[in-house]
Design a protein around this motif. Structure first.
Motif: not given
Length: 162
Positions: A1-5, A45-53, A80-83, A125-134
């Motif tokens: 799974m990829h990561k996002k800032n 949340a939609k920007k964090h996932c950046s896909c059609d979910v 802002e996303i915190v976790f 079904n739940r969709y796995e979201v990108p991890r966070l780069m901290l």
């Protein structure tokens, strides 16, 4: 799974408070501001996932009103996303209000809350979201506090389900 800032999904929305968003006392309806906060959390949340979910709101925590918001105030909602969990994302949403008058500008924190948003695929079904780069100390601290809230509510849910 990829990561996002964290910064990649930050969102700022501003509106002018008009009479149709207000009650007979000239203050903004609580439901209106909560709707705007929920929409902001959705966008983050939609920007964090950046896909059609699909993104759904699972929980709102620590919603606190600090200041009233009046007609003709400018409301700025910052999210802002915190976790992130496996499919859930905690978004911190704060609302600032600017009271603008001739030659003066007063900005106050009006309210804030934590929104837990969950990503779901087309089948629900739940969709796995990108991890966070901290990167910063502040991002890491917010993440750890979010993780504590996440684990606390996960345990509470287990007890409730028995």
């Amino acid at each position: 799974m990829h990561k996002k800032n964290v910064k990649d999904s930050k969102t700022i929305i501003s509106i002018l408070v008009t009479p149709e968003k207000s009650n007979n006392h000239g203050t903004m309806h609580g439901g209106e501001i909560m709707r705007l906060m929920d929409e902001t959390a959705y966008v983050v949340a939609k920007k964090h996932c950046s896909c059609d979910v699909s993104i759904v709101t699972a929980r709102v925590d620590e919603l606190e009103f600090f200041k009233p918001i009046h007609i003709e105030d400018v409301v700025t909602v910052l999210g802002e996303i915190v976790f992130v969990g496996k499919s859930s994302m905690e978004v911190y949403v704060k609302v600032k209000v600017d009271h603008l008058s001739c030659g003066a500008r007063e900005t106050n924190m009006a309210l804030s809350a934590y929104f837990t948003m969950v990503a779901k695929d087309d089948e629900g079904n739940r969709y796995e979201v990108p991890r966070l780069m901290l990167h910063t100390k502040e991002e890491k601290e917010k993440y750890e506090l979010g993780k504590k809230r996440y684990l606390k509510y996960k345990e509470k849910r287990k007890r409730r389900e028995g």
